[in-house]
Design a protein around this motif. Structure first.
Motif, PDB file in Angstrom:
ATOM      1  N   ASP A  19       0.871  -1.171   0.000  1.00 27.19           N
ATOM      2  CA  ASP A  19       0.000   0.000   0.000  1.00 27.19           C
ATOM      3  C   ASP A  19       0.908   1.221   0.000  1.00 27.19           C
ATOM      4  OD1 ASP A  19      -2.537   1.155   0.110  1.00 27.19           O
ATOM      5  OD2 ASP A  19      -2.593   1.189   2.300  1.00 27.19           O
ATOM      6  N   THR A  46      -1.386  -1.111  -4.120  1.00 20.79           N
ATOM      7  CA  THR A  46      -2.526  -0.195  -4.071  1.00 20.79           C
ATOM      8  C   THR A  46      -1.987   1.211  -3.805  1.00 20.79           C
ATOM      9  OG1 THR A  46      -2.806  -0.795  -1.728  1.00 20.79           O
ATOM     10  CG2 THR A  46      -4.273  -1.854  -3.308  1.00 20.79           C
ATOM     11  N   ASN A 100      -3.290   5.545  -3.505  1.00 19.22           N
ATOM     12  CA  ASN A 100      -4.435   6.465  -3.386  1.00 19.22           C
ATOM     13  C   ASN A 100      -3.880   7.881  -3.421  1.00 19.22           C
ATOM     14  OD1 ASN A 100      -3.812   7.377  -0.699  1.00 19.22           O
ATOM     15  ND2 ASN A 100      -4.745   5.533   0.159  1.00 19.22           N
ATOM     16  N   LEU A 115      -1.473   8.703  -0.550  1.00 19.54           N
ATOM     17  CA  LEU A 115      -0.180   8.023  -0.672  1.00 19.54           C
ATOM     18  C   LEU A 115       0.660   8.675  -1.769  1.00 19.54           C
ATOM     19  CD1 LEU A 115      -1.339   4.286  -0.325  1.00 19.54           C
ATOM     20  CD2 LEU A 115       0.020   5.591   1.336  1.00 19.54           C
ATOM     21  N   LYS A 155      -9.541   2.311  -8.973  1.00 16.10           N
ATOM     22  CA  LYS A 155     -10.093   2.381  -7.617  1.00 16.10           C
ATOM     23  C   LYS A 155     -11.220   3.400  -7.582  1.00 16.10           C
ATOM     24  CE  LYS A 155      -7.478   1.893  -3.398  1.00 16.10           C
ATOM     25  NZ  LYS A 155      -6.379   2.488  -2.617  1.00 16.10           N
ATOM     26  N   ARG A 194      -9.239   2.096   9.780  1.00 20.71           N
ATOM     27  CA  ARG A 194     -10.080   3.294   9.962  1.00 20.71           C
ATOM     28  C   ARG A 194     -11.333   2.987  10.779  1.00 20.71           C
ATOM     29  NH1 ARG A 194      -9.441   7.169   4.623  1.00 20.71           N
ATOM     30  NH2 ARG A 194      -7.254   6.638   4.245  1.00 20.71           N
ATOM     31  N   ALA A 232      -7.843  -3.776   3.635  1.00 16.53           N
ATOM     32  CA  ALA A 232      -7.040  -2.558   3.475  1.00 16.53           C
ATOM     33  C   ALA A 232      -6.998  -1.793   4.795  1.00 16.53           C
ATOM     34  CB  ALA A 232      -7.648  -1.696   2.376  1.00 16.53           C
ATOM     35  N   SER A 233      -6.212  -0.713   4.782  1.00  8.05           N
ATOM     36  CA  SER A 233      -6.016   0.076   5.998  1.00  8.05           C
ATOM     37  C   SER A 233      -5.481  -0.833   7.114  1.00  8.05           C
ATOM     38  CB  SER A 233      -7.341   0.755   6.391  1.00  8.05           C
ATOM     39  OG  SER A 233      -7.191   1.666   7.439  1.00  8.05           O
ATOM     40  N   ARG A 273      -2.776  -1.938   9.748  1.00  6.52           N
ATOM     41  CA  ARG A 273      -1.865  -1.126  10.566  1.00  6.52           C
ATOM     42  C   ARG A 273      -0.755  -1.924  11.231  1.00  6.52           C
ATOM     43  NH1 ARG A 273      -5.414   3.360  11.485  1.00  6.52           N
ATOM     44  NH2 ARG A 273      -5.909   3.875   9.348  1.00  6.52           N
ATOM     45  N   THR A 302      -3.521  -5.569   1.756  1.00  5.56           N
ATOM     46  CA  THR A 302      -2.567  -4.557   1.291  1.00  5.56           C
ATOM     47  C   THR A 302      -2.014  -3.829   2.494  1.00  5.56           C
ATOM     48  OG1 THR A 302      -2.160  -2.774  -0.270  1.00  5.56           O
ATOM     49  CG2 THR A 302      -4.305  -2.703   0.845  1.00  5.56           C
TER      50      THR A 302
HETATM   51  C1  E4P Z   1      -6.240   0.888   0.354  1.00  5.13           C
HETATM   52  O1  E4P Z   1      -6.248   0.618  -0.831  1.00  5.13           O
HETATM   53  C2  E4P Z   1      -5.882   2.206   0.922  1.00  5.13           C
HETATM   54  O2  E4P Z   1      -4.931   2.811   0.099  1.00  5.13           O
HETATM   55  C3  E4P Z   1      -5.268   2.139   2.288  1.00  5.13           C
HETATM   56  O3  E4P Z   1      -5.212   0.805   2.774  1.00  5.13           O
HETATM   57  C4  E4P Z   1      -5.766   3.152   3.247  1.00  5.13           C
HETATM   58  O4  E4P Z   1      -5.153   2.946   4.482  1.00  5.13           O
HETATM   59  P1  E4P Z   1      -5.098   4.049   5.642  1.00  5.13           P
HETATM   60  O5  E4P Z   1      -6.353   3.977   6.420  1.00  5.13           O
HETATM   61  O6  E4P Z   1      -3.907   3.651   6.464  1.00  5.13           O
HETATM   62  O7  E4P Z   1      -4.910   5.386   4.960  1.00  5.13           O
END
Ligand code: E4P
Length: 219
Positions: free
Chosen positions: A6, A26, A28, A31, A87, A136, A167-168, A170, A187
């Motif tokens: 990610d 992935t 965004n 990022l 996405k 999140r 996703a997200s 940690r 990811t």
């Molecule tokens: C997934 O595709 C997102 O880019 C990502 O996992 C968001 O993660 P975050 O909550 O750490 O920003």
């Protein structure tokens, strides 16, 4: 469960890809901004460089809010590299764009998913993968991993082919729990991947083997 990075940071991606365990990336807008990538042309160059490093789907996120603009963006992204996943957000506009783009054969990563119902809508709109955001949800006191589990369970019962992309993420425990919950992909940032590889007993073991080998070699 496949592992994606990610990140939009080229050095991080090179670093992570060296392990030989990464099957996709992935990105965004946040990022991209963090990696110093500003504007569509710079994003395109970064995505093309990422695709030259990692052999697998690279997710490219739309910026527009309007469904027609999302469709135009998605069509453009689909020409950037061989294996793009466009996405799109789990919003009404996003589902509309998902349907149009998936009908054209474009692969979709349904992002910002926070409920099973959103995942069901994405699946009907033709999403290739749905991304529940674990961290999140945890951040607001909810159980992010329960959402991954629920989506995986419902998709299994309903025989839905859309992949569950946790996703997200940690930390390494999120990754392990995502695998247990039935995610097809997780990811993660580079630091989480590195933590997954690490165990103090492995380091101690390598050191001891080397010391014993040296002792025996010197007689
Ligand atoms: C997934 O595709 C997102 O880019 C990502 O996992 C968001 O993660 P975050 O909550 O750490 O920003």
């Amino acid at each position: 469960m496949k592992l994606f990075l990610d990140s939009a940071d080229i050095e991080e991606i090179k670093n992570g890809a060296m392990l030989g365990v990464i099957s996709g990336v992935t990105t965004n807008p946040s990022l991209a901004a963090k990696a110093g990538v500003g504007g569509v042309e710079a994003y395109k160059l970064a995505i093309q460089e990422i695709a030259s490093i990692v052999d697998g789907p690279i997710s490219i996120e739309v910026i527009s809010d309007d469904p027609d603009d999302m469709i135009l963006e998605g069509r453009d992204y689909a020409t950037w590299i061989d294996n793009p996943w466009v996405k799109l957000p789990s919003s009404a506009a996003g589902f509309q764009a998902m349907k149009a783009l998936s009908m054209e054969g474009i692969q979709i990563n349904q992002t910002l998913c926070f409920s099973v119902n959103q995942a069901l809508l994405g699946a009907q709109a033709g999403a290739t993968a749905v991304s529940p955001f674990v961290g999140r949800l945890d951040d607001i006191g909810e159980d992010g991993m329960a959402l991954v589990r629920d989506i995986a369970d419902v998709f299994k019962i309903q025989e839905i082919k859309t992949k569950v992309l946790a996703a997200s993420i940690r930390g390494p425990k999120h990754c392990l729990d995502a695998a247990r919950a039935g995610a097809h992909i997780a990811t993660m940032p580079l630091n989480v991947l590195k933590q997954m590889a690490k165990h103090p007993l492995t380091d101690i073991g390598i050191q001891k083997f080397n010391e014993d080998w040296e002792k025996a070699r010197k007689g």
